[in-house]
Scaffold this motif. Structure first.
Motif, PDB file in Angstrom:
ATOM      1  N   GLU A  14       0.831  -1.194   0.000  1.00  0.00           N
ATOM      2  CA  GLU A  14       0.000   0.000   0.000  1.00  0.00           C
ATOM      3  C   GLU A  14       0.867   1.244   0.000  1.00  0.00           C
ATOM      4  OE1 GLU A  14      -2.222  -0.539   3.619  1.00  0.00           O
ATOM      5  OE2 GLU A  14      -0.729   0.517   4.793  1.00  0.00           O
ATOM      6  N   LYS A  16       0.449   5.796   0.557  1.00  0.00           N
ATOM      7  CA  LYS A  16      -0.381   6.955   0.856  1.00  0.00           C
ATOM      8  C   LYS A  16      -0.295   7.945  -0.302  1.00  0.00           C
ATOM      9  CE  LYS A  16      -0.891  10.607   4.289  1.00  0.00           C
ATOM     10  NZ  LYS A  16      -0.345  11.141   5.541  1.00  0.00           N
ATOM     11  N   VAL A  59      -9.278   7.734  -4.637  1.00  0.00           N
ATOM     12  CA  VAL A  59      -8.485   7.770  -3.403  1.00  0.00           C
ATOM     13  C   VAL A  59      -7.938   9.187  -3.267  1.00  0.00           C
ATOM     14  CG1 VAL A  59      -6.565   6.785  -2.115  1.00  0.00           C
ATOM     15  CG2 VAL A  59      -7.867   5.334  -3.681  1.00  0.00           C
ATOM     16  N   GLU A  63      -5.155   9.704   1.871  1.00  0.00           N
ATOM     17  CA  GLU A  63      -5.686   8.352   2.050  1.00  0.00           C
ATOM     18  C   GLU A  63      -4.697   7.326   1.526  1.00  0.00           C
ATOM     19  OE1 GLU A  63      -8.681   7.545   3.536  1.00  0.00           O
ATOM     20  OE2 GLU A  63      -8.868   9.670   4.010  1.00  0.00           O
TER      21      GLU A  63
END
Length: 67
Positions: A14, A16, A59, A63
């Motif tokens: 992941e 940000k 997104v 996030e």
């Protein structure tokens, strides 16, 4: 075309989204920087691979997006 979170490394799952450089409705050309991502190992700008118009941002900045 859907813009996907790039696979930065084998263990990165992941990242940000720290900033969007294009807004909904903006024309996009190949190579235009769309957004910046930050992981525990790096931060990088993500360019567009195709021309078109940015229709939505799923997104938002601040996030986390999955790879």
């Amino acid at each position: 075309m859907d813009v996907l979170m790039p696979q930065i490394g084998e263990t990165v799952t992941e990242g940000k989204i720290t900033a969007w450089f294009k807004s909904v409705g903006d024309k996009v050309d190949p190579g235009d920087v769309l957004f910046e991502i930050e992981t525990d190992k790096t931060s990088m700008e993500v360019p567009s691979l195709e021309a078109g118009v940015l229709h939505d941002i799923r997104v938002p900045a601040g996030e986390v997006a999955l790879v």
